[in-house]
Design a protein around this motif. Structure first.
Motif, mmCIF file in Angstrom:
data_model
loop_
_atom_site.group_PDB
_atom_site.id
_atom_site.type_symbol
_atom_site.label_atom_id
_atom_site.label_comp_id
_atom_site.label_asym_id
_atom_site.label_seq_id
_atom_site.Cartn_x
_atom_site.Cartn_y
_atom_site.Cartn_z
ATOM 1 N N GLY A 173 43.713 42.346 48.597
ATOM 2 C CA GLY A 173 42.476 43.226 48.282
ATOM 3 C C GLY A 173 41.775 43.350 49.619
ATOM 4 N N ARG A 174 41.418 42.705 50.296
ATOM 5 C CA ARG A 174 40.840 42.955 51.755
ATOM 6 C C ARG A 174 41.649 44.051 52.558
ATOM 7 N NH1 ARG A 174 40.973 37.362 52.489
ATOM 8 N NH2 ARG A 174 42.719 37.463 54.005
ATOM 9 N N ASP A 221 40.933 47.562 50.092
ATOM 10 C CA ASP A 221 39.718 48.073 50.372
ATOM 11 C C ASP A 221 39.310 48.792 51.608
ATOM 12 O OD1 ASP A 221 36.992 48.095 48.857
ATOM 13 O OD2 ASP A 221 36.439 47.119 50.583
ATOM 14 N N ASN A 223 44.660 37.105 48.169
ATOM 15 C CA ASN A 223 43.540 37.949 48.377
ATOM 16 C C ASN A 223 43.644 38.721 49.677
ATOM 17 O OD1 ASN A 223 42.880 35.850 50.204
ATOM 18 N ND2 ASN A 223 40.987 35.176 49.274
ATOM 19 N N CYS A 274 43.516 45.992 38.150
ATOM 20 C CA CYS A 274 44.519 45.184 39.227
ATOM 21 C C CYS A 274 45.806 45.257 38.944
ATOM 22 C CB CYS A 274 43.624 44.077 39.308
ATOM 23 S SG CYS A 274 43.592 42.951 37.922
ATOM 24 N N ASN A 294 37.979 39.280 47.296
ATOM 25 C CA ASN A 294 38.114 38.647 46.232
ATOM 26 C C ASN A 294 38.445 37.128 46.783
ATOM 27 O OD1 ASN A 294 40.907 37.636 45.425
ATOM 28 N ND2 ASN A 294 40.938 39.690 46.049
ATOM 29 N N LYS A 295 38.080 36.172 45.537
ATOM 30 C CA LYS A 295 38.372 34.706 46.172
ATOM 31 C C LYS A 295 39.685 33.938 45.856
ATOM 32 C CE LYS A 295 33.292 33.954 46.256
ATOM 33 N NZ LYS A 295 32.030 33.047 45.649
ATOM 34 N N GLN A 296 40.562 34.838 45.134
ATOM 35 C CA GLN A 296 41.974 34.447 44.760
ATOM 36 C C GLN A 296 42.633 34.128 46.007
ATOM 37 O OE1 GLN A 296 43.960 32.402 43.401
ATOM 38 N NE2 GLN A 296 43.284 32.991 41.646
ATOM 39 N N LEU A 335 43.763 41.471 42.616
ATOM 40 C CA LEU A 335 43.026 42.493 42.847
ATOM 41 C C LEU A 335 43.159 43.251 44.139
ATOM 42 C CD1 LEU A 335 41.733 40.433 40.908
ATOM 43 C CD2 LEU A 335 39.335 40.773 41.882
ATOM 44 N N SER A 339 38.005 48.843 41.259
ATOM 45 C CA SER A 339 37.839 47.365 41.169
ATOM 46 C C SER A 339 38.170 46.760 39.653
ATOM 47 C CB SER A 339 36.412 46.850 41.702
ATOM 48 O OG SER A 339 35.506 47.413 40.804
ATOM 49 N N GLU A 340 37.852 47.435 38.704
ATOM 50 C CA GLU A 340 37.936 46.898 37.364
ATOM 51 C C GLU A 340 39.513 46.555 36.735
ATOM 52 O OE1 GLU A 340 34.220 49.324 37.487
ATOM 53 O OE2 GLU A 340 36.203 49.399 38.321
#
Length: 328
Positions: free
Chosen positions: A227-228, A231, A224, A246, A265-267, A261, A243-244
């Motif tokens: 993603g951080r 974004d 993750n 990936c 997110n939490k992955q 993603l 976001s939809e």
């Protein structure tokens, strides 16, 4: 002479340069709102034909979905989640992705004003087949052509058709091949002719977003983190991130798990040597809200009409860092 963006398709590594940096001391830049442009919309319902794809000869090995009536890939096995590949599978991935990069470079070189995305797809598909590989788009979940071509406000999954590319367009080509039981996947955005400065900046910031995300990953890094980074990088420069849709793990099937993603997110999977996956952020002018699929069952547009850009690489986590597989 090839355009600047066509040269960018060669995937030269770079760090974010001054033109893409946020203002000094600023944590977030105001969103870059869409501008009015004279170009024909990337998607005009019913205006352009979608010719049939190139015929793939019988001797070309097929992916699992190719002969399925609905284009459905095989069911993934539980042990394929976050798969760590051995040396033989990694060698196949290198070969497939090298070919994918060559095919993408061909798409970029072919994309000039007056050429249709149908012509780009046809030329690329013929090249892929000539190298003994399968153009992955054909019948993937029913997709009708070999690659995705997404002009202007088309965010992704644009179907190649008879719309001629125009001076001032931008167009993203997502090119994927299947070779020797491995998938190669990459994407780039091309500037066609004289493109306005705002659109060029969008294309370049999107490219730098991908390159910066690649620098983040490596053994022991959490998934993750991608993603951080994406974004924050995009929003600091005034763009939204879709976001939809990936990135994804990839190997003997195209879309494998887990997903990658481009938003927080939490992955928190820990990356290990031998893992292969894609990073492929889509940046949009303004908020990254999307609409679709449209009446062709595939095309996704930006909600506000803003233009979008996407870049993608397939990556391999190594003992010491990361290897970009999708390079010619």
């Amino acid at each position: 002479m090839r355009s600047t963006a066509a040269r960018l398709c060669m995937h030269a590594k770079a760090s974010p340069g001054p033109a893409t940096q946020p203002a000094a001391g600023a944590k977030k830049q105001a969103l870059q709102l869409p501008r009015r442009r004279p170009n024909t919309a990337g998607y005009v319902p019913g205006a352009f034909a979608v010719p049939p794809p190139v015929k793939v000869p019988a001797h070309i090995p097929r992916p699992s979905y190719a002969n399925d009536p609905h284009g459905r890939p095989r069911k993934l096995r539980e042990e394929e989640w976050a798969e760590v590949k051995g040396s033989a599978a990694i060698d196949r991935m290198r070969d497939a992705n090298r070919l994918a990069a060559e095919a993408l470079a061909l798409a970029c070189e072919t994309a000039v004003a007056g050429v249709t995305t149908d012509e780009v797809d046809r030329r690329v598909s013929e090249y892929v087949i000539s190298r003994g590989a399968y153009p992955v788009g054909i019948n993937y979940c029913g997709f009708p052509r070999g690659l995705c071509a997404s002009p202007n406000e088309v965010a992704l999954h644009g179907i190649p058709n008879t719309r001629p590319l125009e001076d001032g367009d931008i167009v993203s080509f997502d090119v994927t091949v299947f070779l020797n039981n491995a998938f190669g996947d990459n994407c780039a955005t091309v500037c066609v002719g004289d493109v306005d400065e705002d659109a060029r900046r969008l294309v370049e910031v999107s490219r730098q977003c991908l390159l910066g995300a690649i620098e983040v990953v490596g053994p022991g890094v959490r998934l993750n983190s991608v993603g951080r980074f994406c974004d924050r990088f995009a929003r600091e420069r005034g763009f939204g991130v879709v976001s939809e849709f990936c990135g994804h793990f990839i190997g003997s099937e195209l879309h494998m798990n887990p997903n990658v993603l481009h938003v927080p997110n939490k992955q928190d999977l820990e990356l290990k040597p031998g893992m292969t996956f894609t990073i492929e952020p889509i940046l949009v002018e303004g908020e990254a809200k999307i609409v679709g699929p449209l009446d062709d069952n595939w095309t996704i547009l930006s909600h506000n009409g803003g233009w979008s850009a996407q870049w993608e690489h397939t990556l391999l986590i190594t003992d010491n860092g990361v290897e970009i597989l999708s390079q010619a």
